[in-house]
Every structure is written in C-alpha cells, then in structure tokens.
Design a protein around this motif. Structure first.
Motif, PDB file in Angstrom:
ATOM      1  N   LEU A  72       0.878  -1.142  -0.262  1.00  0.00           N
ATOM      2  CA  LEU A  72       0.143  -0.146  -0.170  1.00  0.00           C
ATOM      3  C   LEU A  72       0.813   1.562   0.316  1.00  0.00           C
ATOM      4  O   LEU A  72       0.486   2.589  -0.300  1.00  0.00           O
ATOM      5  N   ASP A  73       1.888   1.602   0.371  1.00  0.00           N
ATOM      6  CA  ASP A  73       3.170   2.383   0.450  1.00  0.00           C
ATOM      7  C   ASP A  73       3.414   2.569  -0.581  1.00  0.00           C
ATOM      8  O   ASP A  73       3.390   2.240  -1.809  1.00  0.00           O
ATOM      9  N   GLY A  74       2.540   4.318  -0.450  1.00  0.00           N
ATOM     10  CA  GLY A  74       2.347   5.008  -1.646  1.00  0.00           C
ATOM     11  C   GLY A  74       1.775   4.906  -2.405  1.00  0.00           C
ATOM     12  O   GLY A  74       1.619   5.894  -3.837  1.00  0.00           O
ATOM     13  N   LYS A  75       0.352   3.695  -2.533  1.00  0.00           N
ATOM     14  CA  LYS A  75      -0.217   3.788  -3.223  1.00  0.00           C
ATOM     15  C   LYS A  75      -0.613   5.575  -3.630  1.00  0.00           C
ATOM     16  O   LYS A  75      -1.235   6.434  -2.795  1.00  0.00           O
ATOM     17  N   TYR A  90     -20.706  17.813  -3.809  1.00  0.00           N
ATOM     18  CA  TYR A  90     -21.591  18.088  -2.702  1.00  0.00           C
ATOM     19  C   TYR A  90     -21.786  17.173  -1.913  1.00  0.00           C
ATOM     20  O   TYR A  90     -23.195  17.376  -1.237  1.00  0.00           O
ATOM     21  N   GLY A  91     -21.787  16.172  -1.619  1.00  0.00           N
ATOM     22  CA  GLY A  91     -21.718  14.417  -0.701  1.00  0.00           C
ATOM     23  C   GLY A  91     -19.689  15.003   0.563  1.00  0.00           C
ATOM     24  O   GLY A  91     -19.279  15.976   0.047  1.00  0.00           O
ATOM     25  N   SER A  92     -19.529  14.065   0.569  1.00  0.00           N
ATOM     26  CA  SER A  92     -18.613  14.029   1.240  1.00  0.00           C
ATOM     27  C   SER A  92     -17.974  12.554   1.053  1.00  0.00           C
ATOM     28  O   SER A  92     -18.102  11.759   0.436  1.00  0.00           O
ATOM     29  N   VAL A  93     -16.493  12.205   1.339  1.00  0.00           N
ATOM     30  CA  VAL A  93     -15.633  11.004   0.822  1.00  0.00           C
ATOM     31  C   VAL A  93     -15.688  10.572   2.529  1.00  0.00           C
ATOM     32  O   VAL A  93     -14.303  11.171   3.494  1.00  0.00           O
ATOM     33  N   ALA A  94     -15.857   9.391   3.176  1.00  0.00           N
ATOM     34  CA  ALA A  94     -15.666   9.205   4.415  1.00  0.00           C
ATOM     35  C   ALA A  94     -14.984   7.770   4.639  1.00  0.00           C
ATOM     36  O   ALA A  94     -14.451   7.365   3.490  1.00  0.00           O
ATOM     37  N   ALA A  95     -14.915   7.215   5.462  1.00  0.00           N
ATOM     38  CA  ALA A  95     -13.858   6.604   5.939  1.00  0.00           C
ATOM     39  C   ALA A  95     -14.336   5.083   5.506  1.00  0.00           C
ATOM     40  O   ALA A  95     -13.551   4.549   4.918  1.00  0.00           O
ATOM     41  N   ARG A  96     -15.601   5.367   5.355  1.00  0.00           N
ATOM     42  CA  ARG A  96     -16.833   3.315   4.813  1.00  0.00           C
ATOM     43  C   ARG A  96     -15.704   3.802   3.082  1.00  0.00           C
ATOM     44  O   ARG A  96     -16.076   2.904   2.490  1.00  0.00           O
ATOM     45  N   ASP A  97     -15.804   4.909   2.233  1.00  0.00           N
ATOM     46  CA  ASP A  97     -16.066   5.162   0.948  1.00  0.00           C
ATOM     47  C   ASP A  97     -14.406   4.126   0.979  1.00  0.00           C
ATOM     48  O   ASP A  97     -14.084   4.703  -0.385  1.00  0.00           O
ATOM     49  N   ILE A  98     -13.855   5.336   1.990  1.00  0.00           N
ATOM     50  CA  ILE A  98     -12.164   4.565   1.843  1.00  0.00           C
ATOM     51  C   ILE A  98     -12.178   3.169   1.548  1.00  0.00           C
ATOM     52  O   ILE A  98     -10.859   2.574   0.710  1.00  0.00           O
ATOM     53  N   VAL A  99     -12.797   2.843   2.379  1.00  0.00           N
ATOM     54  CA  VAL A  99     -12.781   1.070   2.279  1.00  0.00           C
ATOM     55  C   VAL A  99     -13.109   0.107   1.516  1.00  0.00           C
ATOM     56  O   VAL A  99     -12.572  -0.921   1.057  1.00  0.00           O
ATOM     57  N   ASP A 100     -13.873   0.904   1.505  1.00  0.00           N
ATOM     58  CA  ASP A 100     -14.434   0.604  -0.218  1.00  0.00           C
ATOM     59  C   ASP A 100     -13.840   0.402  -1.616  1.00  0.00           C
ATOM     60  O   ASP A 100     -13.593  -0.017  -2.320  1.00  0.00           O
ATOM     61  N   ALA A 101     -12.862   1.475  -1.719  1.00  0.00           N
ATOM     62  CA  ALA A 101     -12.446   1.480  -2.929  1.00  0.00           C
ATOM     63  C   ALA A 101     -10.900   0.496  -2.726  1.00  0.00           C
ATOM     64  O   ALA A 101     -10.379   0.560  -3.673  1.00  0.00           O
ATOM     65  N   LEU A 102     -10.355   0.667  -1.238  1.00  0.00           N
ATOM     66  CA  LEU A 102      -9.267  -0.562  -1.188  1.00  0.00           C
ATOM     67  C   LEU A 102      -9.595  -1.519  -1.010  1.00  0.00           C
ATOM     68  O   LEU A 102      -8.691  -3.081  -1.763  1.00  0.00           O
ATOM     69  N   ALA A 103     -11.083  -2.041  -0.678  1.00  0.00           N
ATOM     70  CA  ALA A 103     -11.405  -3.917  -1.192  1.00  0.00           C
ATOM     71  C   ALA A 103     -11.511  -3.801  -3.229  1.00  0.00           C
ATOM     72  O   ALA A 103     -11.531  -4.735  -3.276  1.00  0.00           O
ATOM     73  N   ALA A 104     -11.685  -2.328  -3.751  1.00  0.00           N
ATOM     74  CA  ALA A 104     -12.110  -2.820  -5.345  1.00  0.00           C
ATOM     75  C   ALA A 104     -10.586  -3.112  -5.533  1.00  0.00           C
ATOM     76  O   ALA A 104     -10.463  -4.368  -6.682  1.00  0.00           O
ATOM     77  N   GLU A 105      -9.450  -2.165  -4.686  1.00  0.00           N
ATOM     78  CA  GLU A 105      -7.869  -2.935  -5.147  1.00  0.00           C
ATOM     79  C   GLU A 105      -7.705  -4.480  -4.648  1.00  0.00           C
ATOM     80  O   GLU A 105      -6.590  -4.431  -4.789  1.00  0.00           O
ATOM     81  N   GLY A 106      -8.506  -5.160  -3.907  1.00  0.00           N
ATOM     82  CA  GLY A 106      -8.056  -6.327  -3.097  1.00  0.00           C
ATOM     83  C   GLY A 106      -7.723  -6.234  -1.847  1.00  0.00           C
ATOM     84  O   GLY A 106      -7.088  -6.973  -1.288  1.00  0.00           O
ATOM     85  N   PHE A 107      -7.786  -4.927  -1.102  1.00  0.00           N
ATOM     86  CA  PHE A 107      -7.389  -4.606  -0.248  1.00  0.00           C
ATOM     87  C   PHE A 107      -8.086  -4.836   1.199  1.00  0.00           C
ATOM     88  O   PHE A 107      -9.200  -4.363   0.602  1.00  0.00           O
ATOM     89  N   ASN A 108      -7.966  -5.705   1.868  1.00  0.00           N
ATOM     90  CA  ASN A 108      -8.612  -6.145   2.617  1.00  0.00           C
ATOM     91  C   ASN A 108      -8.842  -5.010   4.629  1.00  0.00           C
ATOM     92  O   ASN A 108      -7.910  -5.643   4.929  1.00  0.00           O
ATOM     93  N   ILE A 109      -9.180  -3.804   4.473  1.00  0.00           N
ATOM     94  CA  ILE A 109      -8.749  -2.801   5.260  1.00  0.00           C
ATOM     95  C   ILE A 109     -10.134  -3.029   6.357  1.00  0.00           C
ATOM     96  O   ILE A 109     -10.859  -2.559   5.907  1.00  0.00           O
ATOM     97  N   GLY A 110     -10.338  -2.671   8.021  1.00  0.00           N
ATOM     98  CA  GLY A 110     -11.606  -2.530   8.327  1.00  0.00           C
ATOM     99  C   GLY A 110     -11.901  -0.484   8.469  1.00  0.00           C
ATOM    100  O   GLY A 110     -10.573  -0.055   8.356  1.00  0.00           O
ATOM    101  N   ARG A 111     -12.266  -0.534   8.978  1.00  0.00           N
ATOM    102  CA  ARG A 111     -13.396   0.933   9.045  1.00  0.00           C
ATOM    103  C   ARG A 111     -12.140   1.269   9.942  1.00  0.00           C
ATOM    104  O   ARG A 111     -12.009   3.182   9.849  1.00  0.00           O
ATOM    105  N   ASN A 112     -12.315   1.266  11.535  1.00  0.00           N
ATOM    106  CA  ASN A 112     -11.357   1.556  11.878  1.00  0.00           C
ATOM    107  C   ASN A 112      -9.947   2.003  12.514  1.00  0.00           C
ATOM    108  O   ASN A 112     -10.279   2.234  13.056  1.00  0.00           O
TER     109      ASN A 112
END
Length: 191
Positions: A72-75, A90-112
């Motif tokens: 993940l470093d430097g990605k 118009y909205g925002s980017v929250a932690a769950r959005d970041i987790v979803d983007a990471l999951a789409a790339e194959g990383f299993n990261i928790g919201r916490n």
C-alpha cells in the motif's frame, strides 16, 4: 478498573502491562474485544501461561500488516465525486468510502483502521493514515476529483480550484489596477 493488556494499545500500554482504565472503557471495549483481561491473580497466572502464544500471534499479525503496508505504501486511490466549480463536494468522502475503494483494489482493511477525523469535503489530494496494526501505520493518498481526467491532471500537480482552472484567468497576470481605477471619483461630488 485494572486490566492486563493482551496486545499493544496506543496511548495505553504494551502487551502484558497492568494498567488502570475507566470501568466503562474496560467493560465496553477492552474486555469484549479480547484486548485485555481483568487484573486478578487467576488472570495473571493465565496470562503468564499464554504469554508465548500471545506474543507469537501478535508477531504474526504484525508481519502480515507489514506486508500489506509495503504494497500500500505510496499508492494513490481515485475517488470520483460531484463537486461545484470551487471544488466543494456535494457530498463527502468518509472512511467507509475509502475502505470500499481499497476493497475494489483487493485490500481487506477495516473501517476502524482508517484514521479520518473529518470527512473529506473538497476535491484535491488528501493524505489518509491507516493503522494496520498497533505498531504499523502508513499514509495513502486519496485523489478526490470530478472525473478520472481531472484526477490525472491533479496527480501531476495541477490545481483544479484556482482562478485559472475555474475562470480561465491567469492569477499571476491579475493586477490591482485591473479592478480599481485610481482616477475615479469615489465620494460622488464633482469637482
């Protein structure tokens, strides 16, 4: 309440330490999640008997987290969102959005594990810290833009919210005399 920590907890202590914490923190967080044991004689002997396996498990989790951190470093991750001309989302980017983007790339990261004190509300490049393990943390770049093309321009260092990008005006070419006529009569009486 005094507890024995079963793993390193930031701002609290290392594995095996006996620390005093508030009752609610112990009952609602540390004890149910298996991060600590109540500090009594029976649990102290139990901890000492299991110490080697706990340390081995912690070392294994840390090595797994370091492997993920190396990848993940430097990605940089692109988040396409609707935004106004000034760059306000118009909205925002929250932690769950970041987790979803990471999951789409194959990383299993928790919201916490995502440290985001406030949601991202503007387009641009944002550094977000990830706590993969108590001893492993990294920063990834979140590129928030209106389109993939804008994200690419933004990653090259181009500002999309400056006057040049919004209005087609070169900020460096703007001079005060373009907006202010020093010869104009301001008080309204004719001389």
């Amino acid at each position: 309440m005094e507890v024995i920590l079963l793993e390193r907890i930031a701002k609290l202590g290392q594995m095996g330490e006996t620390v005093k914490v508030r009752d609610g923190f112990a009952r609602n967080y540390l004890l149910p999640l298996g991060k600590a044991l109540r500090a009594n004689a029976a649990n102290k002997t139990r901890f000492e008997a299991e110490r080697a396996t706990l340390e081995a498990r912690n070392l294994e989790r840390k090595s797994e987290a370091q492997k993920v951190a190396e990848v993940l470093d430097g990605k940089s991750f692109i988040m396409v969102r609707a935004a106004g001309e000034t760059g306000q989302l118009y909205g925002s980017v929250a932690a769950r959005d970041i987790v979803d983007a990471l999951a789409a790339e194959g990383f299993n990261i928790g919201r916490n594990q995502v440290e985001l004190n406030h949601p991202i509300k503007t387009i641009g490049l944002h550094k977000v810290t990830m706590h993969l393990h108590a001893e492993v943390e990294i920063a990834v770049e979140i590129n928030v833009a209106r389109s993939a093309e804008e994200a690419e321009r933004q990653s090259k260092g181009e500002s999309l919210t400056s006057a040049d990008a919004i209005y087609g005006v070169d900020e460096d070419a703007l001079r005060p005399e373009d907006f202010f006529d020093p010869d104009a009569d301001r008080d309204g009486d004719e001389e």
